[in-house]
Design a protein around this motif. Structure first.
Motif, PDB file in Angstrom:
ATOM      1  N   ASN A   1      -1.887  -5.480   3.581  1.00  0.00           N
ATOM      2  CA  ASN A   1      -1.493  -4.086   2.792  1.00  0.00           C
ATOM      3  C   ASN A   1      -0.490  -4.384   1.980  1.00  0.00           C
ATOM      4  N   LYS A   2       0.553  -5.219   2.451  1.00  0.00           N
ATOM      5  CA  LYS A   2       1.735  -5.617   1.460  1.00  0.00           C
ATOM      6  C   LYS A   2       1.433  -6.144   0.443  1.00  0.00           C
TER       7      LYS A   2
ATOM      8  N   HIS B   1       1.297  -2.218  -4.848  1.00  0.00           N
ATOM      9  CA  HIS B   1       2.042  -2.708  -5.800  1.00  0.00           C
ATOM     10  C   HIS B   1       3.177  -1.462  -5.940  1.00  0.00           C
ATOM     11  N   SER B   2       4.456  -2.205  -6.120  1.00  0.00           N
ATOM     12  CA  SER B   2       5.575  -1.158  -6.027  1.00  0.00           C
ATOM     13  C   SER B   2       6.552  -1.292  -7.353  1.00  0.00           C
ATOM     14  N   ILE B   3       7.057  -0.417  -8.071  1.00  0.00           N
ATOM     15  CA  ILE B   3       7.607  -0.440  -9.173  1.00  0.00           C
ATOM     16  C   ILE B   3       9.102   0.380  -8.790  1.00  0.00           C
ATOM     17  N   THR B   4      10.380  -0.045  -9.264  1.00  0.00           N
ATOM     18  CA  THR B   4      11.408   0.549  -8.739  1.00  0.00           C
ATOM     19  C   THR B   4      12.228   0.521 -10.224  1.00  0.00           C
ATOM     20  N   ALA B   5      12.891   1.916 -10.497  1.00  0.00           N
ATOM     21  CA  ALA B   5      13.683   1.597 -11.791  1.00  0.00           C
ATOM     22  C   ALA B   5      15.037   1.466 -11.059  1.00  0.00           C
ATOM     23  N   ASP B   6      15.664   0.375 -11.699  1.00  0.00           N
ATOM     24  CA  ASP B   6      17.050   0.110 -11.016  1.00  0.00           C
ATOM     25  C   ASP B   6      18.182   0.867 -11.720  1.00  0.00           C
ATOM     26  N   ASP B   7      18.480   0.144 -12.857  1.00  0.00           N
ATOM     27  CA  ASP B   7      19.801   0.938 -13.460  1.00  0.00           C
ATOM     28  C   ASP B   7      19.628   2.095 -14.355  1.00  0.00           C
ATOM     29  N   SER B   8      18.392   2.169 -14.772  1.00  0.00           N
ATOM     30  CA  SER B   8      18.064   3.283 -15.883  1.00  0.00           C
ATOM     31  C   SER B   8      16.619   3.706 -15.660  1.00  0.00           C
ATOM     32  N   MET B   9      16.322   4.696 -16.429  1.00  0.00           N
ATOM     33  CA  MET B   9      14.827   5.388 -16.337  1.00  0.00           C
ATOM     34  C   MET B   9      13.960   4.313 -16.746  1.00  0.00           C
TER      35      MET B   9
ATOM     36  N   SER C   1       4.729   3.412  -5.776  1.00  0.00           N
ATOM     37  CA  SER C   1       3.839   2.426  -5.220  1.00  0.00           C
ATOM     38  C   SER C   1       2.321   2.830  -5.178  1.00  0.00           C
ATOM     39  N   TYR C   2       1.451   2.051  -5.280  1.00  0.00           N
ATOM     40  CA  TYR C   2      -0.023   2.338  -5.293  1.00  0.00           C
ATOM     41  C   TYR C   2      -0.697   0.968  -4.924  1.00  0.00           C
ATOM     42  N   ASN C   3      -2.010   1.293  -4.208  1.00  0.00           N
ATOM     43  CA  ASN C   3      -2.872   0.194  -3.755  1.00  0.00           C
ATOM     44  C   ASN C   3      -3.602  -0.389  -4.922  1.00  0.00           C
ATOM     45  N   SER C   4      -3.743  -1.634  -4.830  1.00  0.00           N
ATOM     46  CA  SER C   4      -4.727  -2.621  -5.826  1.00  0.00           C
ATOM     47  C   SER C   4      -5.879  -1.835  -6.118  1.00  0.00           C
ATOM     48  N   SER C   5      -6.599  -0.869  -5.216  1.00  0.00           N
ATOM     49  CA  SER C   5      -7.800  -0.352  -5.593  1.00  0.00           C
ATOM     50  C   SER C   5      -7.757   1.005  -6.324  1.00  0.00           C
ATOM     51  N   PHE C   6      -6.468   1.126  -6.790  1.00  0.00           N
ATOM     52  CA  PHE C   6      -6.147   2.510  -7.639  1.00  0.00           C
ATOM     53  C   PHE C   6      -7.132   2.573  -8.874  1.00  0.00           C
ATOM     54  N   ASN C   7      -7.608   3.808  -8.928  1.00  0.00           N
ATOM     55  CA  ASN C   7      -8.490   4.257  -9.950  1.00  0.00           C
ATOM     56  C   ASN C   7      -9.815   3.614  -9.804  1.00  0.00           C
ATOM     57  N   LYS C   8     -10.243   3.160  -8.650  1.00  0.00           N
ATOM     58  CA  LYS C   8     -11.555   2.648  -8.488  1.00  0.00           C
ATOM     59  C   LYS C   8     -12.319   3.637  -7.633  1.00  0.00           C
TER      60      LYS C   8
ATOM     61  N   ASP D   1       9.292   7.754  -4.009  1.00  0.00           N
ATOM     62  CA  ASP D   1      10.259   7.617  -3.269  1.00  0.00           C
ATOM     63  C   ASP D   1      11.323   8.025  -4.339  1.00  0.00           C
ATOM     64  N   GLY D   2      11.700   9.301  -4.496  1.00  0.00           N
ATOM     65  CA  GLY D   2      12.947   9.724  -5.568  1.00  0.00           C
ATOM     66  C   GLY D   2      12.350  10.553  -6.424  1.00  0.00           C
ATOM     67  N   LYS D   3      12.567  10.686  -7.801  1.00  0.00           N
ATOM     68  CA  LYS D   3      12.263  11.597  -8.900  1.00  0.00           C
ATOM     69  C   LYS D   3      11.649  10.908  -9.936  1.00  0.00           C
ATOM     70  N   ALA D   4      10.576  11.591 -10.270  1.00  0.00           N
ATOM     71  CA  ALA D   4       9.691  11.185 -11.507  1.00  0.00           C
ATOM     72  C   ALA D   4       9.088  12.311 -12.309  1.00  0.00           C
TER      73      ALA D   4
END
Length: 281
Positions: free
Chosen positions: A110-111, A115-123, A143-150, A158-161
Motif C-alpha cells: 500500500n505504501k 502517492h503523497s504530495i506535501t506543500a513544504d514552505d509555500s502553496m 495522498s491517493y492510491n495509484s488506482s485513482f480515477n480508474k 491532511d491540512g488545508k486545500a
C-alpha cells in the motif's frame, strides 16, 4: 421541516409517507430545490461505489483457500485426537505466521502504491489525472492510491486545500479530511481540516451519522459531533487574492484565472509543457 433529515431518510428508504409528501411539495416549489434533490440522489448513488484507499482483497481466492484448508483439516480428523490436536496447533501457528507476513506485505504494498504530495514552505498546485486541480496550503498533504480515477476518485487530505473537481457523473470524488468525509461530482470548494466552504456547485459532507448538503456560498464546521452550517463569501480567494504568480506552472495560472473570472480558458493541445513556469509582473 428539516429537509436535510428527510433527504437522508429518502435515500436510505426510511422516509414516512408524510415526509415524502413534505419533500415533494418542497422540491416542486422551485427549480433550485428540485436540482438539490436530484443532486443529493446522484451523490448518494455515486457514493455507493466508493472504494476506500488501500489494499483491495481478492475475496474469491481467499474463500477458495479457506475451503481447501477445511478439506485438509477434515481428512486429518480421521487420525487420533492427539495427533489432530497437535496438527491443528501447528497449522494455526503456520497460518498466524503467514497472516503476519501477509499483513506486513500488504502494508508495504500500500505504501508503494500510495502517492503523497506535501506543500513544504509555500502553496503548491497539484493537477490530478482526472482533470481536477488542488491548491495545497503550505504544510498540507494530499495522498491517493495509484488506482485513482480508474474505478473511483478517492483522496485523503491532511491540512488545508482548495479543490476544483472535474465533473464526472459516473465517478464520485471522495475526500477524507480529519473527521469529515466529502463527496462531490464536480465543483469547487475549500477544506480546512474540519471545515468545508463551497464556492460553486454542491458538496455532500458527512461526519459519522450526520450529513449535510452544501450549495454555493455555504459552509459547515464540525463542532464536537455536530455539523454547523453557515453562510460564506469569497471562500476560494485565500489561496491567491491578488492573482499573482511566482514561477507557477502554466496549468495553475490558467486554473486560477478560470476560477477568478469564472472563465473557460483551455490550454491548446500543441502546448505540451503545462509545467513551464510563469511569473507575473
Amino acid at each position: 421541516m428539516n429537509i436535510e433529515t428527510i433527504l437522508s431518510k429518502v435515500v436510505t428508504n426510511e422516509a414516512s409517507e408524510t415526509e415524502m409528501n413534505q419533500l415533494n411539495r418542497w422540491s416542486e416549489s422551485s427549480i433550485e430545490n428540485l436540482e438539490i434533490y436530484n443532486e443529493y440522489k446522484s451523490l448518494w448513488k455515486a457514493a455507493a461505489g466508493y472504494e476506500p484507499l488501500g489494499f483491495i482483497p481478492e475475496t474469491s481466492k481467499a474463500y477458495e483457500s479457506h475451503l481447501n484448508l477445511l478439506k485438509k483439516t477434515r481428512s486429518l480428523k480421521k487420525e487420533s485426537n492427539r495427533f489432530a490436536t497437535v496438527f491443528n496447533l501447528r497449522t494455526f501457528s503456520r497460518i498466524a505466521a503467514v497472516l503476519t507476513i501477509g499483513i506486513a506485505a500488504m502494508i508495504g504494498f500500500n505504501k508503494l502504491n500510495t502517492h503523497s504530495i506535501t506543500a513544504d514552505d509555500s502553496m503548491q498546485f497539484v493537477s490530478l489525472q482526472d482533470g481536477s486541480s488542488v491548491w495545497l496550503e503550505a504544510g498540507s498533504t494530499i495522498s491517493y492510491n495509484s488506482s485513482f480515477n480508474k474505478s473511483a476518485r478517492n483522496v485523503k487530505l491532511d491540512g488545508k486545500a482548495f479543490f476544483n473537481v472535474a465533473r464526472n457523473e459516473q465517478k464520485v470524488f471522495n475526500i477524507e479530511s480529519a473527521d469529515l468525509n466529502i463527496s462531490v461530482l464536480g465543483t469547487s470548494f475549500t477544506i480546512d481540516h474540519n471545515t468545508v466552504n463551497v464556492q460553486q456547485g454542491k458538496v455532500s459532507v458527512s461526519a459519522g451519522e450526520n450529513k449535510v448538503l452544501l450549495i454555493k456560498n455555504q459552509g459547515v464546521t464540525l463542532i464536537g459531533k455536530k455539523l454547523e452550517k453557515k453562510d460564506v463569501t469569497n471562500s476560494a480567494f485565500w489561496r491567491n487574492p491578488n492573482l499573482s504568480f511566482d514561477n507557477a506552472p502554466l496549468a495553475q495560472v490558467v486554473a486560477d484565472i478560470n476560477l477568478y473570472y469564472n472563465s473557460k480558458i483551455n490550454i491548446a493541445n500543441k502546448i505540451h509543457d503545462t509545467d513551464c513556469p510563469f511569473t507575473s509582473g
